[in-house]
Design a protein around this motif. Structure first.
Motif, mmCIF file in Angstrom:
data_model
loop_
_atom_site.group_PDB
_atom_site.id
_atom_site.type_symbol
_atom_site.label_atom_id
_atom_site.label_comp_id
_atom_site.label_asym_id
_atom_site.label_seq_id
_atom_site.Cartn_x
_atom_site.Cartn_y
_atom_site.Cartn_z
ATOM 1 N N TYR A 60 0.831 -1.200 0.000
ATOM 2 C CA TYR A 60 0.000 0.000 0.000
ATOM 3 C C TYR A 60 0.867 1.252 0.000
ATOM 4 O O TYR A 60 1.903 1.299 0.649
ATOM 5 C CB TYR A 60 -0.911 0.020 1.229
ATOM 6 C CG TYR A 60 -1.989 -1.043 1.182
ATOM 7 C CD1 TYR A 60 -3.108 -0.870 0.372
ATOM 8 C CD2 TYR A 60 -1.876 -2.211 1.920
ATOM 9 C CE1 TYR A 60 -4.100 -1.842 0.313
ATOM 10 C CE2 TYR A 60 -2.862 -3.180 1.863
ATOM 11 C CZ TYR A 60 -3.973 -2.991 1.054
ATOM 12 O OH TYR A 60 -4.953 -3.946 0.996
ATOM 13 N N ASP A 61 0.384 2.270 -0.723
ATOM 14 C CA ASP A 61 1.029 3.583 -0.689
ATOM 15 C C ASP A 61 0.644 4.342 0.572
ATOM 16 O O ASP A 61 1.424 5.124 1.097
ATOM 17 C CB ASP A 61 0.617 4.410 -1.916
ATOM 18 C CG ASP A 61 1.022 3.745 -3.214
ATOM 19 O OD1 ASP A 61 2.230 3.475 -3.384
ATOM 20 O OD2 ASP A 61 0.133 3.473 -4.041
ATOM 21 N N GLY A 62 -0.581 4.122 1.027
ATOM 22 C CA GLY A 62 -1.064 4.815 2.209
ATOM 23 C C GLY A 62 -1.984 3.933 3.027
ATOM 24 O O GLY A 62 -2.653 3.054 2.493
ATOM 25 N N VAL A 63 -2.007 4.199 4.314
ATOM 26 C CA VAL A 63 -2.898 3.499 5.234
ATOM 27 C C VAL A 63 -3.735 4.560 5.936
ATOM 28 O O VAL A 63 -3.196 5.426 6.622
ATOM 29 C CB VAL A 63 -2.123 2.641 6.256
ATOM 30 C CG1 VAL A 63 -3.083 1.962 7.216
ATOM 31 C CG2 VAL A 63 -1.256 1.601 5.547
ATOM 32 N N VAL A 64 -5.042 4.485 5.730
ATOM 33 C CA VAL A 64 -5.985 5.455 6.257
ATOM 34 C C VAL A 64 -6.562 4.921 7.562
ATOM 35 O O VAL A 64 -7.194 3.867 7.577
ATOM 36 C CB VAL A 64 -7.117 5.725 5.248
ATOM 37 C CG1 VAL A 64 -8.089 6.760 5.799
ATOM 38 C CG2 VAL A 64 -6.553 6.164 3.900
ATOM 39 N N ILE A 65 -6.353 5.654 8.636
ATOM 40 C CA ILE A 65 -6.845 5.247 9.955
ATOM 41 C C ILE A 65 -8.112 6.034 10.262
ATOM 42 O O ILE A 65 -8.107 7.263 10.255
ATOM 43 C CB ILE A 65 -5.791 5.489 11.046
ATOM 44 C CG1 ILE A 65 -4.495 4.745 10.704
ATOM 45 C CG2 ILE A 65 -6.329 5.055 12.411
ATOM 46 C CD1 ILE A 65 -3.342 5.039 11.644
ATOM 47 N N GLY A 66 -9.180 5.295 10.533
ATOM 48 C CA GLY A 66 -10.464 5.917 10.833
ATOM 49 C C GLY A 66 -10.419 6.835 12.034
ATOM 50 O O GLY A 66 -9.629 6.651 12.967
ATOM 51 N N SER A 67 -11.291 7.816 12.023
ATOM 52 C CA SER A 67 -11.273 8.867 13.052
ATOM 53 C C SER A 67 -11.688 8.375 14.435
ATOM 54 O O SER A 67 -11.260 8.932 15.437
ATOM 55 C CB SER A 67 -12.163 10.033 12.628
ATOM 56 O OG SER A 67 -13.495 9.603 12.418
ATOM 57 N N PHE A 68 -12.482 7.319 14.519
ATOM 58 C CA PHE A 68 -12.837 6.785 15.837
ATOM 59 C C PHE A 68 -11.587 6.237 16.523
ATOM 60 O O PHE A 68 -11.361 6.478 17.704
ATOM 61 C CB PHE A 68 -13.893 5.681 15.711
ATOM 62 C CG PHE A 68 -14.270 5.076 17.039
ATOM 63 C CD1 PHE A 68 -15.236 5.673 17.825
ATOM 64 C CD2 PHE A 68 -13.643 3.926 17.505
ATOM 65 C CE1 PHE A 68 -15.585 5.130 19.058
ATOM 66 C CE2 PHE A 68 -13.980 3.381 18.730
ATOM 67 C CZ PHE A 68 -14.949 3.982 19.513
#
Length: 120
Positions: A60-68
């Motif tokens: 992956y180029d990026g890992v998006v972490i949810g706001s919760f």
């Protein structure tokens, strides 16, 4: 933000706590032309293992972490429990995908803009 604003098809992994939100976010990201996979995690060793396996099996180029989980949503302030969870997932990402950029979102509607800010 349209697909034409992206210079390449970024590969992104997103994760959070709520499946219904994850499905909506994944659809938006794919519609924008991203190779996006959004998974739901639990706050335990099993959830950590799911994340580690996903990162080991895909690049992956990026890992998006949810706001919760990250505590970035002002309407969902972090707790001691979510702060511990956030620290654990950061360490899992660092260990299993050290080249991936970390993307924090303030709410589900911010995901696309946040990815563009970090990867663009």
């Amino acid at each position: 933000m349209s697909t034409s604003e992206f210079s390449k098809e970024w590969r992104v992994l997103g994760f959070g706590k709520h499946p219904e939100i994850g499905a909506v976010v994944q659809a938006r990201l794919r519609e924008a032309g991203l190779a996006a996979n959004v998974i739901v995690l639990t706050d335990d060793e099993a959830g950590d293992a799911v994340l580690a396996k996903e990162l080991d099996n895909n690049e992956y180029d990026g890992v998006v972490i949810g706001s919760f989980i990250s505590g970035q949503d002002p309407s969902l302030p972090p707790t001691e429990e979510t702060t511990l969870w956030f620290n654990r997932v950061l360490n899992v990402i660092h260990a299993h995908a050290p080249a991936a950029q970390i993307v924090l979102v303030r709410n589900p509607d911010d995901a696309l803009a946040a990815i563009f800010r970090v990867l663009g």
